[in-house]
Enzyme design. Structure first.
Site: not given
Length: 499
Positions: A136, A166, A237-239, A294-295
């Protein structure tokens, strides 16, 4: 982009388990049984060696985090993601004139969207310039600028992304960059000291300290998640920044925070390196993540917020924790092996308490790997060995799909042609060479109105739908459209690229 969760993260839902810019970026919500041809993380990336300095846990003295902070600061970068100014076509609402004299559907107009800039963080994981960040942070960016701790600014290019977890992999050109040692997030203990390193509020390099509050948290934000929860302050902003242990080893990629205000108010969440190393290694080796499925569909056992009907059913199964199987995907890894109402207790000897546990363990495997699954069935424990499959129901390597596979050129339908054919949207094929579209019989001039039931207004819309279809079980792009002559047509484009 910014996501907010107010106080409590949503309810549990039945999901199929998988292993697996604008604006300021912090999601504000926000064993080794591999294939023989799969290299380890350190084979793929020329990273710094893991440090093995022991801590004296018996001295009961405050932990000195200064060395960990000093070394990790050099490895964390500031990322600026830029979306250039562009003209977009937007749908307008019908007015009174349209109702009486028009078609009642409104119209379209061109809007100039100004340049947008988003900010986040990233972590250098190899000396030759590979950087891990959140998807993101760079999603939708036309240009990426990377600023190092020593104030050097370099252009970054996206190697690949994985919205499911992500995560994204970015490359800067050069060598001898200060790579951070990658540690073992599985070895983290609740209560252990950690540092969150990043660039909150676009202030520049910042370190905050706290402890691991919990592990294997499921927030419902990503399709694959098993978050490390920490009370080290994580802000906008730490992302994409680093979660670091007291030895200065990377143990997580900061991703989200839970807050009623949009700023830090108690807890942040990081993607563990156990997931990160597999994802970024796959992106570099294959161009896309080789995700084992794993389904099944499942529910956590013992969730207090479940309706009484579900809770009573789970009590009858005889388990107090684990994952209740509620659905078996036909043709998936578990088909013919597991049954509905089995309770998964262990995966390869690792205790499974929740769906987040299960997702975190599965994220380490690739299709073709064999795993042992212990379940509670009719109040008796049973163990099964199964071969993990991908979303397509096989164990083959899935290649990255891009627009080149289609073998065609595209443009948005010109306004005069829209009026001539009475169209409100569409993407036109301006040329066809050798590729999947030619194989399907599509000719120059074809106007694609829908692809997999999604209306196409821009070429980017087509690319987004195609990428999603390439990772789906069918790997087919169903196109509906019209030729300039007025003749309508439907096509099925095969996107499969397995070896």
């Amino acid at each position: 982009m910014k996501r907010t969760i107010k106080f409590v993260i949503g309810t549990a839902a039945m999901v199929a388990v998988s292993a697996g810019v604008a604006g300021v970026t912090a999601y504000t919500l926000i064993q080794k049984n591999q294939q023989q041809n799969a290299n380890s993380f350190y084979d793929v990336f020329k990273g710094a060696p893991m440090r093995t300095v022991a801590l004296d846990a018996t001295s009961m003295q405050p932990v000195d985090l200064t060395q960990a902070a000093e070394s990790s600061l050099n490895s964390v970068v500031h990322i600026m993601a830029i979306q250039r100014s562009k003209v977009k076509t937007v749908q307008t609402q019908p007015d009174l004139f349209d109702f009486f004299f028009g078609n009642g559907r409104g119209g379209e107009r061109q809007v100039q969207v100004p340049e947008q800039r988003g900010f986040g963080s990233g972590v250098i994981i190899s000396k030759d310039g590979y950087i891990v960040t959140n998807n993101h942070v760079i999603d939708g960016a036309d240009e990426i600028s990377v600023k190092l701790h020593d104030s050097r600014e370099l252009k970054g290019r996206v190697i690949g992304t994985d919205p499911t977890s992500d995560l994204a992999l970015v490359k800067i050109e050069g060598d001898d960059f200060p790579a951070i040692p990658v540690g073992d997030s599985d070895a983290l203990k609740v209560g252990e000291w950690v540092l969150a390193v990043g660039n909150p509020f676009n202030l520049g390099s910042t370190v905050t300290a706290g402890v691991v509050s919990a592990k294997a948290r499921g927030l419902g934000a990503n399709q694959v998640e098993s978050f490390i929860q920490t009370d080290a302050a994580i802000n906008q902003g730490n992302s994409g920044g680093a979660l670091v242990n007291a030895r200065g080893e990377l143990v997580g990629i900061n991703a989200m925070l839970v807050s009623p205000t949009g700023a830090y108010s108690g807890y942040g969440f990081a993607i563990p390196t156990s997931i990160m190393t597999k994802v970024v290694s796959d992106i570099k080796q294959y161009g896309t993540v080789q995700r084992a499925m794993l389904g099944i569909g499942g529910l956590n056992v013992g969730e207090e917020r479940y309706p009484d009907e579900i809770r009573n059913k789970q009590k009858e199964l005889g388990a107090t924790e684990g994952v209740q199987v509620t659905e078996i995907v036909e043709g998936g890894s578990s088909d013919g092996i597991l049954k509905v109402d089995d309770v998964i207790l262990e995966l390869n000897g690792q205790k499974v308490k929740t769906m987040a546990d299960l997702q975190g363990y599965l994220a380490k495997f690739r299709p073709g790997d064999k795993v042992k699954v212990k379940v509670l069935r009719e109040k008796s424990e049973k163990e099964f060995t199964m071969t993990l499959k991908n979303a397509q129901g096989n164990t083959k390597v899935v290649k990255k799909a891009d627009m080149q596979i289609l073998g065609a050129a595209f443009r948005e339908v010109p306004e005069d042609l829209k009026k001539q054919l009475n169209l409100g949207y569409g993407v036109q094929v301006t040329g066809v060479t050798d590729g999947r579209m030619a194989d399907s019989g599509i000719r120059k001039g074809f106007i694609i109105l829908k692809a997999n039931n999604k209306q196409l207004k821009t070429v980017q819309d087509l690319e987004d739908v195609m990428k999603a279809a390439s990772q789906s079980p069918d790997q087919v792009l169903f196109m509906t459209g019209v030729y300039p002559s007025g003749k309508r047509a439907n096509y099925a484009v095969d996107l499969s690229q397995t070896e």
